[in-house]
Design an enzyme around this catalytic site. Structure first.
Site, PDB file in Angstrom:
ATOM      1  N   ILE A  23       0.849  -1.192   0.000  1.00  5.06           N
ATOM      2  CA  ILE A  23       0.000   0.000   0.000  1.00  5.06           C
ATOM      3  C   ILE A  23       0.884   1.242   0.000  1.00  5.06           C
ATOM      4  O   ILE A  23       0.609   2.217  -0.699  1.00  5.06           O
ATOM      5  CB  ILE A  23      -0.939   0.003   1.233  1.00  5.06           C
ATOM      6  CG1 ILE A  23      -1.962  -1.126   1.113  1.00  5.06           C
ATOM      7  CG2 ILE A  23      -1.646   1.347   1.369  1.00  5.06           C
ATOM      8  CD1 ILE A  23      -2.872  -1.273   2.327  1.00  5.06           C
ATOM      9  N   ASP A  43       9.576   3.166   7.679  1.00  7.06           N
ATOM     10  CA  ASP A  43       9.471   1.722   7.425  1.00  7.06           C
ATOM     11  C   ASP A  43      10.781   1.076   7.851  1.00  7.06           C
ATOM     12  O   ASP A  43      11.854   1.534   7.482  1.00  7.06           O
ATOM     13  CB  ASP A  43       9.187   1.433   5.948  1.00  7.06           C
ATOM     14  CG  ASP A  43       8.685   0.004   5.739  1.00  7.06           C
ATOM     15  OD1 ASP A  43       7.658  -0.172   5.085  1.00  7.06           O
ATOM     16  OD2 ASP A  43       9.330  -0.943   6.255  1.00  7.06           O
ATOM     17  N   LYS A  67      13.359   0.237   2.372  1.00 11.29           N
ATOM     18  CA  LYS A  67      12.160   0.564   1.588  1.00 11.29           C
ATOM     19  C   LYS A  67      11.861   2.055   1.624  1.00 11.29           C
ATOM     20  O   LYS A  67      11.542   2.656   0.599  1.00 11.29           O
ATOM     21  CB  LYS A  67      10.947  -0.201   2.134  1.00 11.29           C
ATOM     22  CG  LYS A  67      10.945  -1.662   1.789  1.00 11.29           C
ATOM     23  CD  LYS A  67       9.618  -2.310   2.161  1.00 11.29           C
ATOM     24  CE  LYS A  67       9.627  -3.767   1.721  1.00 11.29           C
ATOM     25  NZ  LYS A  67       8.366  -4.449   2.050  1.00 11.29           N
ATOM     26  N   ASP A 112       1.666  -3.638   8.207  1.00 12.09           N
ATOM     27  CA  ASP A 112       1.512  -5.065   7.951  1.00 12.09           C
ATOM     28  C   ASP A 112       1.227  -5.877   9.201  1.00 12.09           C
ATOM     29  O   ASP A 112       1.228  -7.081   9.153  1.00 12.09           O
ATOM     30  CB  ASP A 112       2.764  -5.608   7.254  1.00 12.09           C
ATOM     31  CG  ASP A 112       3.995  -5.475   8.136  1.00 12.09           C
ATOM     32  OD1 ASP A 112       3.884  -4.895   9.233  1.00 12.09           O
ATOM     33  OD2 ASP A 112       5.060  -5.947   7.725  1.00 12.09           O
ATOM     34  N   ALA A 116       1.765  -3.000  15.389  1.00 17.54           N
ATOM     35  CA  ALA A 116       2.169  -1.646  14.996  1.00 17.54           C
ATOM     36  C   ALA A 116       0.946  -0.759  14.782  1.00 17.54           C
ATOM     37  O   ALA A 116       0.956   0.432  15.118  1.00 17.54           O
ATOM     38  CB  ALA A 116       3.008  -1.704  13.725  1.00 17.54           C
ATOM     39  N   ARG A 117      -0.128  -1.337  14.254  1.00 18.80           N
ATOM     40  CA  ARG A 117      -1.348  -0.548  14.046  1.00 18.80           C
ATOM     41  C   ARG A 117      -1.887  -0.029  15.371  1.00 18.80           C
ATOM     42  O   ARG A 117      -2.302   1.120  15.495  1.00 18.80           O
ATOM     43  CB  ARG A 117      -2.426  -1.411  13.385  1.00 18.80           C
ATOM     44  CG  ARG A 117      -2.207  -1.651  11.914  1.00 18.80           C
ATOM     45  CD  ARG A 117      -3.451  -2.312  11.337  1.00 18.80           C
ATOM     46  NE  ARG A 117      -3.433  -2.268   9.893  1.00 18.80           N
ATOM     47  CZ  ARG A 117      -3.098  -3.301   9.126  1.00 18.80           C
ATOM     48  NH1 ARG A 117      -2.768  -4.446   9.676  1.00 18.80           N
ATOM     49  NH2 ARG A 117      -3.096  -3.184   7.816  1.00 18.80           N
ATOM     50  N   CYS A 168      11.248 -12.595   6.012  1.00 18.37           N
ATOM     51  CA  CYS A 168      12.398 -13.182   6.707  1.00 18.37           C
ATOM     52  C   CYS A 168      11.963 -14.313   7.636  1.00 18.37           C
ATOM     53  O   CYS A 168      12.714 -15.248   7.887  1.00 18.37           O
ATOM     54  CB  CYS A 168      13.183 -12.116   7.464  1.00 18.37           C
ATOM     55  SG  CYS A 168      12.215 -11.263   8.695  1.00 18.37           S
ATOM     56  N   CYS A 432     -14.429   1.209  25.132  1.00 20.13           N
ATOM     57  CA  CYS A 432     -13.072   0.982  24.620  1.00 20.13           C
ATOM     58  C   CYS A 432     -12.056   1.492  25.639  1.00 20.13           C
ATOM     59  O   CYS A 432     -12.085   2.663  26.014  1.00 20.13           O
ATOM     60  CB  CYS A 432     -12.900   1.707  23.285  1.00 20.13           C
ATOM     61  SG  CYS A 432     -11.213   1.685  22.657  1.00 20.13           S
TER      62      CYS A 432
HETATM   63 ZN   LIG Z   1     -11.456   3.169  20.946  1.00 19.45          ZN
END
Ligand SMILES: [Zn+2]
Length: 661
Positions: A23, A43, A67, A112, A116-117, A168, A432
């Protein structure tokens, strides 16, 4: 045509891109061509051969380079006057703290992995910077917008961990059986029986490694007049013996990992057995090449049996021999097909031998076939579409056009003649723990579970914290950091081994613990509830985190708000729980669950009346959630119609797990 207002918003914007992969390449190009002039890109990865088919900013000569840096250079060639700042680094590095994030007008994710997200989500919330999040799997993709207090955050909905495997991991450091399957299928099988002009990572590494002894000759090539048995053994020794020895010589790789064991054919099976076993004639007598089977040839019957290392080695050599003796014409053009018995046998055996080398449990052919058959390949076009949608949302964010934010799903088959499905963003989930201050509850046996269990299974695995501090009132029970005094480090290490009720400040039922991650600037309170017993199968952690869930189905109907998990088995699946046989991908942006055509077309029928694309307001579908009957629970399609079908703002057609990304 962009308006003047849009252009000035774009020109003045400072944007942070996280990820320069499938992406990311598309996104950087689209940003540059859309007039963005100040782009920062993080990255940590270097370019691999397998990236080249879709990460179009990279070339063969870039393999091994950063990258982020190569992507920058490639884009500057056609947009020389813009500023692109690359960081060849992990977004979780402490340098990328809240102050760093505050410098940007918007953050765009092309990541990915879930970990990390979540990290970026927290930093964006802490810095109060809008986040545009994205993901693709094959033909499916999605883009979502997250704005603190206005829309749900990335973590408002519990989600299953995506199945992604960095290259890897596949080529060098497998830790799960699926990694071995991907290696056997996509690298070894492709190398031996597929198009040999195609580079693959096995090729690069093996030919490099073999450079001295083989004079750079392709070791996988069968030599002229080479006996097929000898050829098979030579390949065996090369990939399971020699290559592992080469990998072992890189000490750094194995500092925190179990060292693999090289396996040579002479150790795996006695010299005689391969000469005795197998009968080409028996198999060769059939006209149908797809019925050729190494198992049949070796007298092995049950696909449910888990073969020993010796049996796997026999199947490996026999399958390789059968390809060369009975299907020679196909060699060079074969690609793995889960319905090709011999191919499945070869891949199962190769994966098992590799698994054995790395100390990973072996699997039956039946299991291996299921895993191998499910791999979803990345589609460059989907990445391009998703990158375009990210930029569209980013421009809305920069113009503060809150009302028009959309989450957009890219579907594999049209629904109501649409492949792109825009959905109004959801409001923040009040329960949340990441974006609201709602405390969590943890059911745990405080007389048996150690602080270490809590830290590993809950704080790190479930809450996604990397550098946690754990407090009971004002008492510090645990923290990590480089600047701690030695006695404190010893103190915390001792605490980790204590059961909760025996900590210096005892943790029992009714205790409230405060867990904090300084870098993420995330604090959450956890109410401890003592519970004696746990179901070993259903609650293998021996503890259950509750209080962090989406609204119940009753609430959903009242709020007419969320449909993603209705009727599916995933509604309460805890985060980071792997169900790795469900769907697998070797690709970078895996998030969206592949959906079968059958189901989407069924969904489409339900959503569309025969004579027009409109749903009559008085149909039975009005205001209801429709669930498509299905015999599996992994990729149900849920269609919700709310009686206003012409208005895309209020129509929601989603695949169940799309929203869970
Ligand atoms: Zn939330």
């Amino acid at each position: 045509m962009a308006s003047q207002q849009q252009l000035s918003a774009v020109k003045g914007a400072k944007v942070l891109m996280v990820g320069a992969g499938g992406i990311g390449c598309e996104l950087l190009k689209t940003l540059a061509l859309s007039g963005f002039q100040d782009i920062h890109i993080i990255d940590m990865d270097t370019i691999e051969v397998s990236n080249l088919n879709r990460q179009f900013l990279f070339r063969r000569s870039h393999v091994g380079l950063s990258k982020a840096k190569v992507a920058r250079d490639a884009v500057l060639r056609f947009r020389p006057n813009i500023n692109i700042t690359p960081y060849h680094a992990n977004v979780k590095d402490p340098d990328f703290n809240v102050d760093f994030f505050k410098k940007f007008n918007v953050v765009l994710n092309g990541l990915d992995n879930l970990d990390a997200r979540r990290h970026v989500n927290r930093l964006c919330l802490a810095a109060d910077v809008p986040l545009v999040e994205s993901g693709t799997t094959g033909f499916l993709g999605q883009v979502t917008v997250h704005l603190k207090g206005k829309t749900e955050c990335y973590e408002c909905q519990p989600k299953p961990a995506p199945k992604t495997y960095p290259v890897c991991t596949i080529t060098s450091t497998p830790s799960k059986f699926v990694h071995c399957i991907v290696w056997a299928k996509d690298l070894l099988f492709a190398k031996l029986f597929g198009d040999t002009t195609q580079d693959n990572d096995l090729n690069v590494r093996s030919s490099d490694a073999a450079g001295s002894s083989e004079n750079s000759k392709d070791v996988f090539e069968r030599r002229k007049d080479e006996d097929i048995e000898d050829y098979g053994r030579r390949i065996f020794d090369h990939v399971f013996g020699y290559n592992i020895e080469m990998a072992l010589s890189n000490e750094d790789t194995w500092k925190n990992r179990n060292r693999p064991r090289p396996i040579y054919s002479k150790d795996a099976l006695p010299e005689k057995s391969i000469k005795q076993n197998g009968s080409v004639e028996k198999n060769g007598s059939t006209d149908d090449p797809s019925s050729v089977s190494a198992m049949a040839s070796l007298g092995m019957r049950s696909p449910q049996d888990v073969w020993s290392l010796m049996e796997n080695s026999k199947v490996f050599l026999e399958a390789l021999k059968l390809f060369f003796t009975t299907r020679e014409k196909e060699i060079g053009s074969l690609s793995f097909d889960k319905d090709d018995q011999l191919a499945v046998e070869f891949v199962t055996a190769a994966a098992n031998i590799r698994a054995s080398s790395f100390g990973i449990p072996l699997h039956s052919l039946f299991e291996a076939k299921g895993i191998a058959g499910n791999i979803v390949h990345a589609v460059a076009t989907t990445n391009a579409v998703i990158a375009g949608l990210i930029v569209i949302e980013a421009i809305k964010v920069l113009q503060n056009d809150t009302k028009n934010y959309r989450m957009t799903y890219c579907l594999e088959y049209p629904t109501k003649n649409m492949l792109l499905m825009p959905v109004e963003p959801f409001e923040p989930n009040k329960s949340c723990y990441v974006c609201s201050e709602t405390p969590l509850s943890l059911e745990i046996n405080t007389y048996q579970s150690k602080l270490r269990d809590f830290v590993e299974k809950i704080v790190k695995a479930k809450l996604g914290m990397h550098s946690p501090i754990i407090m009971h009132g004002s008492a510090l029970l645990y923290e990590v950091g480089d600047d701690l005094e030695e006695d404190m480090v010893a103190n915390y290490a001792a605490n980790l081994e204590k059961v909760l009720s025996e900590l210096p400040s005892p943790v029992t039922g009714g205790t409230m613990l405060t867990v904090e991650d300084m870098q993420q600037e995330l604090v959450c309170n956890v109410n401890i509830k003592h519970r004696e017993e746990f179901d070993e199968e259903k609650e293998p952690d021996g503890m259950v985190l509750v209080g962090w869930s989406q609204p119940s189905s009753t609430e959903k109907k009242e709020e007419n708000h969320r449909v993603s998990d209705v009727g599916t088995s995933n509604s309460s699946r805890p985060i980071a729980e792997l169900n790795e046989d469900a769907e697998i991908s070797t690709m970078e942006e895996t998030d969206v669950v592949p959906t079968k055509k059958r189901k989407l077309s069924t969904a489409s029928k339900n959503a569309t009346s025969p004579s027009s694309s409109k749903v009559p307001a008085d149909t039975d579908n009005h205001g209801k959630v429709e669930e498509i009957d299905d015999d599996d629970d992994d990729d149900d399609v849920v269609v919700m119609l709310d009686g206003n079908p012409d208005n895309t703002k209020t129509r929601r057609v989603v695949t169940s797990k799309n929203l869970c990304v």
